[in-house]
Design a protein around this motif. Structure first.
Motif, PDB file in Angstrom:
ATOM      1  N   TYR A  89       0.832  -1.209   0.000  1.00 60.03           N
ATOM      2  CA  TYR A  89       0.000   0.000   0.000  1.00 60.03           C
ATOM      3  C   TYR A  89       0.863   1.253   0.000  1.00 60.03           C
ATOM      4  O   TYR A  89       1.971   1.246   0.524  1.00 60.03           O
ATOM      5  CB  TYR A  89      -0.920   0.021   1.234  1.00 60.03           C
ATOM      6  CG  TYR A  89      -1.953  -1.084   1.213  1.00 60.03           C
ATOM      7  CD1 TYR A  89      -3.105  -0.973   0.441  1.00 60.03           C
ATOM      8  CD2 TYR A  89      -1.758  -2.244   1.961  1.00 60.03           C
ATOM      9  CE1 TYR A  89      -4.039  -1.987   0.411  1.00 60.03           C
ATOM     10  CE2 TYR A  89      -2.695  -3.275   1.938  1.00 60.03           C
ATOM     11  CZ  TYR A  89      -3.837  -3.142   1.158  1.00 60.03           C
ATOM     12  OH  TYR A  89      -4.749  -4.143   1.123  1.00 60.03           O
ATOM     13  N   ASN A  90       0.305   2.321  -0.555  1.00 60.58           N
ATOM     14  CA  ASN A  90       0.954   3.620  -0.430  1.00 60.58           C
ATOM     15  C   ASN A  90       0.677   4.142   0.963  1.00 60.58           C
ATOM     16  O   ASN A  90      -0.462   4.084   1.425  1.00 60.58           O
ATOM     17  CB  ASN A  90       0.384   4.612  -1.445  1.00 60.58           C
ATOM     18  CG  ASN A  90       0.798   4.257  -2.860  1.00 60.58           C
ATOM     19  OD1 ASN A  90       1.952   3.920  -3.095  1.00 60.58           O
ATOM     20  ND2 ASN A  90      -0.128   4.320  -3.776  1.00 60.58           N
ATOM     21  N   VAL A  91       1.698   4.647   1.629  1.00 61.51           N
ATOM     22  CA  VAL A  91       1.476   5.232   2.951  1.00 61.51           C
ATOM     23  C   VAL A  91       1.987   6.666   2.965  1.00 61.51           C
ATOM     24  O   VAL A  91       2.881   7.039   2.204  1.00 61.51           O
ATOM     25  CB  VAL A  91       2.134   4.407   4.092  1.00 61.51           C
ATOM     26  CG1 VAL A  91       1.502   3.032   4.200  1.00 61.51           C
ATOM     27  CG2 VAL A  91       3.631   4.290   3.914  1.00 61.51           C
ATOM     28  N   CYS A  92       1.395   7.451   3.816  1.00 62.24           N
ATOM     29  CA  CYS A  92       1.720   8.879   3.879  1.00 62.24           C
ATOM     30  C   CYS A  92       1.518   9.343   5.320  1.00 62.24           C
ATOM     31  O   CYS A  92       0.567   8.911   5.978  1.00 62.24           O
ATOM     32  CB  CYS A  92       0.772   9.629   2.943  1.00 62.24           C
ATOM     33  SG  CYS A  92       0.835  11.411   3.124  1.00 62.24           S
ATOM     34  N   ILE A  93       2.399  10.195   5.793  1.00 59.05           N
ATOM     35  CA  ILE A  93       2.192  10.766   7.122  1.00 59.05           C
ATOM     36  C   ILE A  93       2.495  12.257   7.050  1.00 59.05           C
ATOM     37  O   ILE A  93       3.411  12.673   6.336  1.00 59.05           O
ATOM     38  CB  ILE A  93       3.086  10.071   8.185  1.00 59.05           C
ATOM     39  CG1 ILE A  93       2.788  10.642   9.577  1.00 59.05           C
ATOM     40  CG2 ILE A  93       4.561  10.146   7.840  1.00 59.05           C
ATOM     41  CD1 ILE A  93       3.419   9.852  10.719  1.00 59.05           C
ATOM     42  N   PHE A  94       1.702  13.056   7.709  1.00 59.33           N
ATOM     43  CA  PHE A  94       2.048  14.475   7.805  1.00 59.33           C
ATOM     44  C   PHE A  94       1.681  15.010   9.178  1.00 59.33           C
ATOM     45  O   PHE A  94       0.858  14.419   9.896  1.00 59.33           O
ATOM     46  CB  PHE A  94       1.400  15.306   6.691  1.00 59.33           C
ATOM     47  CG  PHE A  94      -0.102  15.418   6.779  1.00 59.33           C
ATOM     48  CD1 PHE A  94      -0.690  16.443   7.488  1.00 59.33           C
ATOM     49  CD2 PHE A  94      -0.902  14.497   6.126  1.00 59.33           C
ATOM     50  CE1 PHE A  94      -2.078  16.558   7.560  1.00 59.33           C
ATOM     51  CE2 PHE A  94      -2.295  14.599   6.198  1.00 59.33           C
ATOM     52  CZ  PHE A  94      -2.878  15.628   6.917  1.00 59.33           C
ATOM     53  N   ALA A  95       2.356  16.096   9.549  1.00 59.27           N
ATOM     54  CA  ALA A  95       2.109  16.733  10.842  1.00 59.27           C
ATOM     55  C   ALA A  95       1.483  18.092  10.599  1.00 59.27           C
ATOM     56  O   ALA A  95       1.865  18.798   9.658  1.00 59.27           O
ATOM     57  CB  ALA A  95       3.424  16.880  11.608  1.00 59.27           C
ATOM     58  N   TYR A  96       0.534  18.436  11.417  1.00 57.64           N
ATOM     59  CA  TYR A  96      -0.200  19.687  11.263  1.00 57.64           C
ATOM     60  C   TYR A  96      -0.207  20.403  12.609  1.00 57.64           C
ATOM     61  O   TYR A  96      -0.419  19.772  13.639  1.00 57.64           O
ATOM     62  CB  TYR A  96      -1.632  19.356  10.817  1.00 57.64           C
ATOM     63  CG  TYR A  96      -2.540  20.552  10.686  1.00 57.64           C
ATOM     64  CD1 TYR A  96      -2.545  21.316   9.523  1.00 57.64           C
ATOM     65  CD2 TYR A  96      -3.378  20.922  11.734  1.00 57.64           C
ATOM     66  CE1 TYR A  96      -3.370  22.408   9.404  1.00 57.64           C
ATOM     67  CE2 TYR A  96      -4.212  22.023  11.621  1.00 57.64           C
ATOM     68  CZ  TYR A  96      -4.207  22.760  10.459  1.00 57.64           C
ATOM     69  OH  TYR A  96      -5.024  23.844  10.336  1.00 57.64           O
TER      70      TYR A  96
END
Ligand code: ADP
Ligand code: MG
Length: 203
Positions: A89-96
């Motif tokens: 799977y494509n995975v993505c993480i971001f911080a906001y």
């Protein structure tokens, strides 16, 4: 995007020296997965509760049994990402969050024992897994890009010659991507650590 799974975590950081010197009061409590906010001006009001996948109490330090360490955050969030990545799977993480909220600390952390953020821990684990699962009929390739979006401008941090202004485009199948962003092949965590250092110097 059928089957896409999104997880959300909230984390409270310790007070900064400025907050301590101004005698700031902590208005956040974490109870399990729930973030509880009290309004200091309306203490009679019931706290407002918001439930997420994780609510991390990192306001204190390791001695506090409720304290969520960099390791804990990685174990919950990073290990699952890596698992899904190896499943294809494509995975993505971001911080906001606002400036000073702790985004860089959580994502990158510091280069000290126990202080590394999610990204370096994940990269280290990635190569551990690649080494473990090495077999004659399996090959892996890992590529790294590192860019910065600042004031609406995209900059390639691994190509010091490109003076900003890369274009964000959309591929009909692969989705959004940054045109001409450099991708460097790596074969070990040490390679990635070197690239992160280079990229940080270019910021
Ligand atoms: P942002 O990237 O959101 O602007 P930073 O990650 O730079 O914020 O955090 C601001 C300051 O607070 C930094 O000095 C950082 O080391 C510290 N900090 C943030 N989160 C934590 C945490 N969970 N534990 C200890 N220090 C933290
Ligand atoms: Mg930051």
């Amino acid at each position: 995007m059928s089957g896409a799974s999104v997880k959300v975590a909230v984390r409270v950081r310790p007070f900064s020296s400025r907050e301590i010197s101004r005698d700031a009061k902590c208005v956040i409590q974490m109870q399990g997965k729930t973030t509880c906010i009290t309004n200091p001006k309306l203490t009679k009001d019931a706290p407002k509760n918001f439930t997420f996948d994780y609510s991390y109490w990192s306001h204190t330090s390791e001695e506090d049994s409720a304290f969520a360490s960099q390791r804990q955050v990685y174990k919950d969030i990073g290990e699952e990402m890596l698992l899904h990545a190896f499943e294809g799977y494509n995975v993505c993480i971001f911080a906001y969050g606002q400036t000073g909220a702790g985004k860089s600390y959580t994502m990158m952390g510091r280069q000290e024992p126990g202080q590394q953020g999610i990204i370096p821990q994940l990269c280290e684990d990635l190569f551990a897994r690649v080494t473990e699962s090495r077999s004659p009929d399996l090959s892996y390739s890992v590529e790294v890009s590192y860019m910065e979006i600042y004031c609406e401008r995209v900059r390639d941090l691994l190509n010091p010659k490109s003076r900003g202004h890369l274009r964000v485009r959309e591929h009909p199948i692969m989705g959004p991507y940054v045109e001409d962003l450099s991708k460097l092949a790596v074969t070990s965590f040490a390679d990635i650590a070197d690239l992160m250092d280079c990229g940080n110097k270019a910021r």
